[in-house]
Design a protein around this motif. Structure first.
Motif, PDB file in Angstrom:
ATOM      1  N   ALA A 119       0.832  -1.206   0.000  1.00 60.45           N
ATOM      2  CA  ALA A 119       0.000   0.000   0.000  1.00 60.45           C
ATOM      3  C   ALA A 119       0.865   1.254   0.000  1.00 60.45           C
ATOM      4  CB  ALA A 119      -0.921  -0.011   1.225  1.00 60.45           C
ATOM      5  N   ALA A 120       1.951   1.235   0.778  1.00 63.36           N
ATOM      6  CA  ALA A 120       2.829   2.404   0.846  1.00 63.36           C
ATOM      7  C   ALA A 120       3.524   2.657  -0.477  1.00 63.36           C
ATOM      8  CB  ALA A 120       3.861   2.221   1.951  1.00 63.36           C
ATOM      9  N   SER A 121       3.915   1.593  -1.176  1.00 63.10           N
ATOM     10  CA  SER A 121       4.618   1.765  -2.445  1.00 63.10           C
ATOM     11  C   SER A 121       3.723   2.381  -3.507  1.00 63.10           C
ATOM     12  CB  SER A 121       5.157   0.418  -2.941  1.00 63.10           C
ATOM     13  OG  SER A 121       4.087  -0.458  -3.297  1.00 63.10           O
ATOM     14  N   ALA A 122       2.403   2.293  -3.302  1.00 62.25           N
ATOM     15  CA  ALA A 122       1.459   2.865  -4.263  1.00 62.25           C
ATOM     16  C   ALA A 122       1.148   4.330  -3.983  1.00 62.25           C
ATOM     17  CB  ALA A 122       0.157   2.051  -4.258  1.00 62.25           C
ATOM     18  N   VAL A 123       1.678   4.879  -2.885  1.00 58.77           N
ATOM     19  CA  VAL A 123       1.449   6.287  -2.554  1.00 58.77           C
ATOM     20  C   VAL A 123       2.328   7.155  -3.451  1.00 58.77           C
ATOM     21  CG1 VAL A 123       1.669   8.059  -0.785  1.00 58.77           C
ATOM     22  CG2 VAL A 123       0.800   5.795  -0.179  1.00 58.77           C
ATOM     23  N   SER A 124       1.709   7.967  -4.264  1.00 55.70           N
ATOM     24  CA  SER A 124       2.453   8.866  -5.151  1.00 55.70           C
ATOM     25  C   SER A 124       2.733  10.185  -4.446  1.00 55.70           C
ATOM     26  CB  SER A 124       1.656   9.126  -6.431  1.00 55.70           C
ATOM     27  OG  SER A 124       2.292  10.110  -7.228  1.00 55.70           O
ATOM     28  N   LEU A 125       3.938  10.701  -4.629  1.00 56.36           N
ATOM     29  CA  LEU A 125       4.298  11.991  -4.057  1.00 56.36           C
ATOM     30  C   LEU A 125       3.955  13.143  -4.987  1.00 56.36           C
ATOM     31  CD1 LEU A 125       7.806  11.125  -2.535  1.00 56.36           C
ATOM     32  CD2 LEU A 125       5.536  10.939  -1.476  1.00 56.36           C
ATOM     33  N   ILE A 126       3.630  12.840  -6.236  1.00 52.38           N
ATOM     34  CA  ILE A 126       3.365  13.886  -7.222  1.00 52.38           C
ATOM     35  C   ILE A 126       2.214  14.807  -6.818  1.00 52.38           C
ATOM     36  CG2 ILE A 126       2.633  14.324  -9.606  1.00 52.38           C
ATOM     37  CD1 ILE A 126       5.530  13.525  -9.361  1.00 52.38           C
ATOM     38  N   PRO A 127       1.065  14.306  -6.346  1.00 47.70           N
ATOM     39  CA  PRO A 127      -0.004  15.242  -5.958  1.00 47.70           C
ATOM     40  C   PRO A 127       0.431  16.245  -4.899  1.00 47.70           C
ATOM     41  CG  PRO A 127      -0.858  13.007  -6.099  1.00 47.70           C
ATOM     42  CD  PRO A 127       0.636  12.907  -6.203  1.00 47.70           C
ATOM     43  N   TYR A 128       1.291  15.828  -3.982  1.00 48.90           N
ATOM     44  CA  TYR A 128       1.749  16.730  -2.922  1.00 48.90           C
ATOM     45  C   TYR A 128       2.752  17.743  -3.473  1.00 48.90           C
ATOM     46  CZ  TYR A 128      -0.557  13.120  -0.284  1.00 48.90           C
ATOM     47  OH  TYR A 128      -1.502  12.240   0.180  1.00 48.90           O
ATOM     48  N   ILE A 129       3.620  17.299  -4.378  1.00 50.62           N
ATOM     49  CA  ILE A 129       4.548  18.227  -5.022  1.00 50.62           C
ATOM     50  C   ILE A 129       3.772  19.260  -5.827  1.00 50.62           C
ATOM     51  CG2 ILE A 129       6.434  18.438  -6.690  1.00 50.62           C
ATOM     52  CD1 ILE A 129       7.248  15.561  -5.910  1.00 50.62           C
ATOM     53  N   ARG A 130       2.787  18.808  -6.591  1.00 48.88           N
ATOM     54  CA  ARG A 130       1.973  19.722  -7.408  1.00 48.88           C
ATOM     55  C   ARG A 130       1.235  20.732  -6.536  1.00 48.88           C
ATOM     56  NH1 ARG A 130      -0.091  18.616 -12.499  1.00 48.88           N
ATOM     57  NH2 ARG A 130      -2.225  19.003 -11.789  1.00 48.88           N
ATOM     58  N   ARG A 131       0.690  20.290  -5.408  1.00 47.39           N
ATOM     59  CA  ARG A 131      -0.066  21.197  -4.552  1.00 47.39           C
ATOM     60  C   ARG A 131       0.855  22.244  -3.928  1.00 47.39           C
ATOM     61  NH1 ARG A 131      -5.304  20.920  -2.715  1.00 47.39           N
ATOM     62  NH2 ARG A 131      -5.529  20.010  -4.790  1.00 47.39           N
ATOM     63  N   LEU A 132       2.075  21.835  -3.554  1.00 48.58           N
ATOM     64  CA  LEU A 132       3.017  22.804  -3.006  1.00 48.58           C
ATOM     65  C   LEU A 132       3.480  23.794  -4.073  1.00 48.58           C
ATOM     66  CD1 LEU A 132       5.201  20.491  -0.708  1.00 48.58           C
ATOM     67  CD2 LEU A 132       3.408  22.094  -0.002  1.00 48.58           C
ATOM     68  N   VAL A 133       3.658  23.326  -5.299  1.00 53.86           N
ATOM     69  CA  VAL A 133       4.084  24.206  -6.391  1.00 53.86           C
ATOM     70  C   VAL A 133       3.006  25.230  -6.710  1.00 53.86           C
ATOM     71  CG1 VAL A 133       4.574  24.289  -8.876  1.00 53.86           C
ATOM     72  CG2 VAL A 133       5.740  22.609  -7.440  1.00 53.86           C
ATOM     73  N   VAL A 134       1.768  24.786  -6.867  1.00 49.26           N
ATOM     74  CA  VAL A 134       0.705  25.693  -7.304  1.00 49.26           C
ATOM     75  C   VAL A 134       0.348  26.717  -6.232  1.00 49.26           C
ATOM     76  CG1 VAL A 134      -1.298  24.344  -6.543  1.00 49.26           C
ATOM     77  CG2 VAL A 134      -1.472  25.734  -8.606  1.00 49.26           C
ATOM     78  N   THR A 135       0.594  26.390  -4.973  1.00 43.49           N
ATOM     79  CA  THR A 135       0.322  27.345  -3.888  1.00 43.49           C
ATOM     80  C   THR A 135       1.550  28.161  -3.512  1.00 43.49           C
ATOM     81  OG1 THR A 135       0.734  25.595  -2.256  1.00 43.49           O
ATOM     82  CG2 THR A 135      -1.563  25.984  -2.904  1.00 43.49           C
ATOM     83  N   GLY A 136       2.655  27.980  -4.249  1.00 40.20           N
ATOM     84  CA  GLY A 136       3.866  28.733  -3.968  1.00 40.20           C
ATOM     85  C   GLY A 136       4.562  28.321  -2.692  1.00 40.20           C
ATOM     86  N   MET A 137       4.318  27.100  -2.224  1.00 40.64           N
ATOM     87  CA  MET A 137       4.892  26.642  -0.962  1.00 40.64           C
ATOM     88  C   MET A 137       5.967  25.576  -1.149  1.00 40.64           C
ATOM     89  SD  MET A 137       1.776  26.645   1.758  1.00 40.64           S
ATOM     90  CE  MET A 137       1.008  28.199   2.233  1.00 40.64           C
ATOM     91  N   ASP A 138       6.479  25.443  -2.352  1.00 38.65           N
ATOM     92  CA  ASP A 138       7.551  24.477  -2.570  1.00 38.65           C
ATOM     93  C   ASP A 138       8.902  25.103  -2.227  1.00 38.65           C
ATOM     94  OD1 ASP A 138       7.172  26.159  -4.843  1.00 38.65           O
ATOM     95  OD2 ASP A 138       8.411  24.808  -6.058  1.00 38.65           O
ATOM     96  N   VAL A 139       8.981  25.616  -1.019  1.00 32.26           N
ATOM     97  CA  VAL A 139      10.216  26.233  -0.530  1.00 32.26           C
ATOM     98  C   VAL A 139      11.057  25.143   0.136  1.00 32.26           C
ATOM     99  CG1 VAL A 139       9.077  28.453  -0.223  1.00 32.26           C
ATOM    100  CG2 VAL A 139       9.170  26.850   1.690  1.00 32.26           C
ATOM    101  N   PRO A 140      12.390  25.318   0.182  1.00 30.03           N
ATOM    102  CA  PRO A 140      13.252  24.246   0.707  1.00 30.03           C
ATOM    103  C   PRO A 140      12.870  23.737   2.087  1.00 30.03           C
ATOM    104  CG  PRO A 140      14.584  25.879  -0.411  1.00 30.03           C
ATOM    105  CD  PRO A 140      13.176  26.429  -0.376  1.00 30.03           C
ATOM    106  N   GLN A 141      12.509  24.641   3.003  1.00 29.52           N
ATOM    107  CA  GLN A 141      12.210  24.167   4.357  1.00 29.52           C
ATOM    108  C   GLN A 141      10.940  23.321   4.407  1.00 29.52           C
ATOM    109  OE1 GLN A 141      12.530  27.311   3.311  1.00 29.52           O
ATOM    110  NE2 GLN A 141      11.289  28.775   4.497  1.00 29.52           N
ATOM    111  N   VAL A 142       9.967  23.652   3.577  1.00 30.86           N
ATOM    112  CA  VAL A 142       8.744  22.853   3.532  1.00 30.86           C
ATOM    113  C   VAL A 142       9.013  21.506   2.856  1.00 30.86           C
ATOM    114  CG1 VAL A 142       6.399  22.722   2.599  1.00 30.86           C
ATOM    115  CG2 VAL A 142       7.233  24.862   3.590  1.00 30.86           C
ATOM    116  N   LEU A 143       9.762  21.519   1.755  1.00 30.23           N
ATOM    117  CA  LEU A 143      10.097  20.274   1.067  1.00 30.23           C
ATOM    118  C   LEU A 143      10.907  19.350   1.970  1.00 30.23           C
ATOM    119  CD1 LEU A 143      10.987  21.812  -2.395  1.00 30.23           C
ATOM    120  CD2 LEU A 143       8.970  20.445  -1.855  1.00 30.23           C
ATOM    121  N   HIS A 144      11.797  19.935   2.763  1.00 30.44           N
ATOM    122  CA  HIS A 144      12.565  19.134   3.718  1.00 30.44           C
ATOM    123  C   HIS A 144      11.639  18.547   4.777  1.00 30.44           C
ATOM    124  CE1 HIS A 144      15.164  18.338   7.232  1.00 30.44           C
ATOM    125  NE2 HIS A 144      16.070  18.023   6.322  1.00 30.44           N
ATOM    126  N   GLY A 145      10.679  19.335   5.242  1.00 31.47           N
ATOM    127  CA  GLY A 145       9.750  18.840   6.251  1.00 31.47           C
ATOM    128  C   GLY A 145       8.858  17.728   5.738  1.00 31.47           C
TER     129      GLY A 145
END
Length: 230
Positions: A119-145
């Motif tokens: 189940a964990a291997s099927a979790v995609s990180l892309i939706p979370y990356i996209r949401r951080l990008v579109v909201t302008g929150m893909d900053v290094p400290q957030v990505l690290h967190g």
């Protein structure tokens, strides 16, 4: 020690893996530095990248999603974390936490480690990356967190690709069209959109080149018909 053995079988196995892996190492990097018109394009080693990506995935599932600050960010940008998704929440990669919230008529039931890993291997990180990008929150400290110490190597190439995709979406459609592309119906809609966070000149120039390549594709100007570039 066994790890220092130099037997012919080990050498043969290493050579076989090298030949097998060589098929996948000649892939152009999606990074902003992948094409500057000066010399050959750098190669993206997908074999080296994948373990880093898995590290980010494990960190996100086993640690980050259970942190109050990450949960706060996820609530603010309106996206569910893996453990919040019903009817099949993913609490960890091992199953050690999955049983805490999984109930049936016979009481608590525990998810096996193999089921949890699948189940964990099927979790995609892309939706979370996209949401951080579109909201302008893909900053290094957030990505690290969200993704841990390996975030630059593990999700950095995908982040760069998604930032470019965001530029393309903005160029090809209006605000409403872009928002529809980034909404996750029915409830995880984008609460707000911001311009791309801190774009570099290299990033914009790379996007311009890629956009020109896309326009050429639309006109079938590919292969022998591709326009010459300086």
């Amino acid at each position: 020690m066994a790890f220092s053995s130099s037997s012919s079988e080990d050498n043969f196995g290493s050579s076989s893996r090298s030949l097998r892996d060589a098929r996948f190492t000649g892939i152009n990097s999606p990074s902003e530095s992948s094409s500057h018109g000066k010399g050959p394009e750098p190669q993206f080693d997908i074999i080296s990248w994948y373990p880093r990506h898995q590290s980010c995935q494990r960190y996100f599932i086993d640690h980050a999603q259970h942190e109050p600050l990450v949960q706060t960010f996820a609530a603010f940008v309106n996206i569910l974390l893996p453990f919040q998704r019903q009817p099949n929440p993913v609490f960890s990669t091992t199953g050690s936490r999955s049983g805490k919230a999984r109930l049936d008529r016979e009481g608590p039931s525990r998810v096996s480690s193999s089921e949890a890993a699948a189940a964990a291997s099927a979790v995609s990180l892309i939706p979370y990356i996209r949401r951080l990008v579109v909201t302008g929150m893909d900053v290094p400290q957030v990505l690290h967190g969200f993704f841990g110490d390996d975030w630059r190597a593990g999700i950095g190439p995908q982040r760069e690709a998604e930032r470019r995709n965001y530029l393309f979406a903005a160029k090809s459609g209006g605000w409403a069209s872009v928002k529809r592309d980034y909404d996750i119906p029915p409830l995880e809609t984008v609460p707000f959109m911001r311009p791309l966070f801190d774009p570099t000149d290299g990033e914009i120039e790379a996007a311009e080149r890629s956009w020109s390549e896309w326009l050429a594709l639309e006109d079938w100007m590919v292969g022998s018909r591709a326009p010459e570039t300086d």
